[in-house]
Design a protein around this motif. Structure first.
Motif, mmCIF file in Angstrom:
data_model
loop_
_atom_site.group_PDB
_atom_site.id
_atom_site.type_symbol
_atom_site.label_atom_id
_atom_site.label_comp_id
_atom_site.label_asym_id
_atom_site.label_seq_id
_atom_site.Cartn_x
_atom_site.Cartn_y
_atom_site.Cartn_z
ATOM 1 N N PHE A 148 2.136 -1.891 5.430
ATOM 2 C CA PHE A 148 3.321 -2.631 5.861
ATOM 3 C C PHE A 148 3.325 -2.888 7.376
ATOM 4 O O PHE A 148 4.216 -3.559 7.875
ATOM 5 C CB PHE A 148 4.580 -1.873 5.451
ATOM 6 N N THR A 149 2.346 -2.336 8.095
ATOM 7 C CA THR A 149 2.269 -2.607 9.529
ATOM 8 C C THR A 149 1.600 -3.935 9.798
ATOM 9 O O THR A 149 1.646 -4.449 10.912
ATOM 10 C CB THR A 149 1.470 -1.506 10.251
ATOM 11 N N ASN A 150 0.960 -4.492 8.786
ATOM 12 C CA ASN A 150 0.241 -5.762 8.949
ATOM 13 C C ASN A 150 1.166 -6.943 8.689
ATOM 14 O O ASN A 150 2.065 -6.875 7.858
ATOM 15 C CB ASN A 150 -0.956 -5.834 7.979
ATOM 16 N N VAL A 151 0.911 -8.011 9.388
ATOM 17 C CA VAL A 151 1.604 -9.263 9.163
ATOM 18 C C VAL A 151 0.567 -10.280 8.719
ATOM 19 O O VAL A 151 -0.459 -10.419 9.354
ATOM 20 C CB VAL A 151 2.329 -9.730 10.432
ATOM 21 N N ILE B 269 -11.733 -6.632 -3.038
ATOM 22 C CA ILE B 269 -10.725 -5.910 -3.832
ATOM 23 C C ILE B 269 -10.088 -4.814 -2.994
ATOM 24 O O ILE B 269 -8.858 -4.631 -2.980
ATOM 25 C CB ILE B 269 -11.364 -5.313 -5.099
ATOM 26 N N TYR B 270 -10.913 -4.080 -2.251
ATOM 27 C CA TYR B 270 -10.406 -3.029 -1.357
ATOM 28 C C TYR B 270 -9.451 -3.619 -0.333
ATOM 29 O O TYR B 270 -8.389 -3.045 -0.044
ATOM 30 C CB TYR B 270 -11.575 -2.338 -0.670
ATOM 31 N N PHE B 271 -9.822 -4.769 0.224
ATOM 32 C CA PHE B 271 -8.968 -5.400 1.221
ATOM 33 C C PHE B 271 -7.589 -5.700 0.661
ATOM 34 O O PHE B 271 -6.569 -5.362 1.272
ATOM 35 C CB PHE B 271 -9.601 -6.702 1.734
ATOM 36 N N PHE C 263 -4.211 -4.042 1.880
ATOM 37 C CA PHE C 263 -3.293 -4.948 2.569
ATOM 38 C C PHE C 263 -1.908 -4.934 1.935
ATOM 39 O O PHE C 263 -0.893 -5.015 2.622
ATOM 40 C CB PHE C 263 -3.863 -6.364 2.561
ATOM 41 N N MET C 264 -1.848 -4.826 0.609
ATOM 42 C CA MET C 264 -0.565 -4.809 -0.096
ATOM 43 C C MET C 264 0.294 -3.627 0.301
ATOM 44 O O MET C 264 1.521 -3.713 0.287
ATOM 45 C CB MET C 264 -0.807 -4.802 -1.608
ATOM 46 N N LYS D 276 2.455 -15.668 2.519
ATOM 47 C CA LYS D 276 1.397 -16.453 1.893
ATOM 48 C C LYS D 276 0.793 -15.688 0.723
ATOM 49 O O LYS D 276 0.403 -16.274 -0.283
ATOM 50 C CB LYS D 276 0.323 -16.808 2.910
ATOM 51 N N LEU D 277 0.688 -14.371 0.840
ATOM 52 C CA LEU D 277 0.149 -13.558 -0.230
ATOM 53 C C LEU D 277 1.007 -13.717 -1.477
ATOM 54 O O LEU D 277 0.488 -13.853 -2.597
ATOM 55 C CB LEU D 277 0.101 -12.095 0.212
#
Length: 362
Positions: free
Chosen positions: A358-361, A348-350, A354-355, A2-3
């Motif tokens: 890589f452990t996040n989905v 902005i920090y988020f 997040f980019m 989605k990003l």
């Protein structure tokens, strides 16, 4: 994925016509918001019989737990019970719970395995309430402080009014340093916005057991289970009423803990809101609010400084600040300027973190 999708449409968003449409939506939202009046529940002619079960998640809260236990039982009515759910604490939380149990006669649930974030804890507690005759479920975190007779006051209000869910205001326990003051700005803004415009759930809410059952409890795939539940409540055409009764929350003491908290909150908000269809103008604008810093970040990093993107970002910041000022009892212009700015920095920090996480989905 989605990003990537949101990044792909950045040039579309930057075109003149979409910019004008977005600007009009934001201005409509601003007018609607500042002209809104609190929606209060209808008072019943006859009191109804209320029995409350309060769910209290506990994980390593030994510093505040003994005080919390005494505060939540500092009431005179006997139409409520408290269920503490110990989520495999590694400190002395369980020992404290067992120490006070005979005195206050509450229930203790010990989880064997962790699952489903906080939602899993609450669902375990909710299953326990199916064994009793309660008709309202309360949720309060064990790291907060409670005013005297809070549960009595909530119970009286629910008995007297036609409502299915009520949310409590959140106030900071202390505001000693700059990071706590910054965190407290958000609580002040949310309390006013929730009361005057549109409420969401946070620390401290009470919901009809029948309504919670119809929604199948809390979603164990969501980090911010309270937001997910609030969005599903609204979709079911139920109104969340905001109360001026309050609990006192901890606020982060350091810049690191503040940014860590905001990352988790924003991630939960973005994931939840972008996965659900907005139900009204308020939800549409809130979705735009959370996504737009991504476009602004791209504009800054790419060096393009896309004019229409920047115009709408400034308009969003102005709108947020104006709303803050409108509902701020102090009418403090400085706070109205600082609040939207620091929220933008958090966003902005988020997206930067997040980019590269890589452990996040998504």
């Amino acid at each position: 994925m989605k990003l990537i999708f949101y990044l792909m449409i950045i040039y579309l968003i930057n075109l003149q016509i979409p910019t004008i449409i977005l600007s009009c939506l934001i201005l409509m939202f601003l007018l609607k918001t500042i002209m809104s009046k609190p929606v209060l529940p209808k008072k019943l002619e006859n009191k109804r019989n209320i029995k409350i079960s309060i769910l209290v998640p506990v994980y390593n809260e030994d510093e505040n737990l003994d005080k919390f236990i005494q505060q939540i039982h500092n009431n005179h009515k006997n139409n409520y019970q408290v269920i503490f759910i110990n989520d495999i604490s590694t400190d002395s939380s369980l020992k404290i719970l067992e120490e006070y149990q005979n005195k206050y006669n509450y229930k203790i649930l010990n989880r064997d395995t962790k699952r489903g974030f906080v939602a899993g804890v609450l669902n375990d507690g909710f299953q326990e309430t199916l064994k009793d005759n309660s008709n309202f479920i309360g949720v309060i975190n064990s790291d907060c402080n409670l005013p005297s007779n809070l549960i009595d006051d909530i119970s009286d209000y629910i008995e007297d009014h036609d409502l299915n869910i009520i949310n409590l205001s959140n106030l900071p326990k202390e505001q000693i340093n700059i990071w706590q003051r910054i965190a407290s700005l958000e609580k002040s803004f949310q309390n006013s916005l929730f009361y005057n415009v549109d409420a969401c759930l946070n620390n401290g809410y009470f919901i009809s057991k029948d309504l919670l059952s119809s929604l199948n409890g809390w979603s164990e795939t969501e980090i911010t289970e309270d937001l997910d539940l609030a969005l599903r409540i609204k979709k079911s055409n139920n109104h969340i009423y905001q109360s001026k009764l309050c609990v006192y929350d901890d606020v982060p003491k350091t810049i690191f803990s503040l940014f860590k908290q905001k990352y988790r909150w924003i991630k939960g908000d973005v994931v939840n809101r972008t996965s659900k269809m907005p139900v009204d103008l308020f939800e549409v604008i809130v979705n735009i609010y959370y996504i737009f810093p991504l476009y602004t970040l791209f504009s800054i990093i790419s060096g393009l400084f896309l004019q229409n993107i920047m115009i709408n970002q400034i308009l969003i910041l102005f709108t947020e600040g104006y709303i803050y000022y409108t509902y701020d009892s102090e009418k403090n212009i400085w706070k109205a300027v600082v609040y939207p700015f620091v929220q933008f920095i958090f966003a902005i920090y988020f997206y930067i973190k997040f980019m590269f996480d890589f452990t996040n989905v998504w």
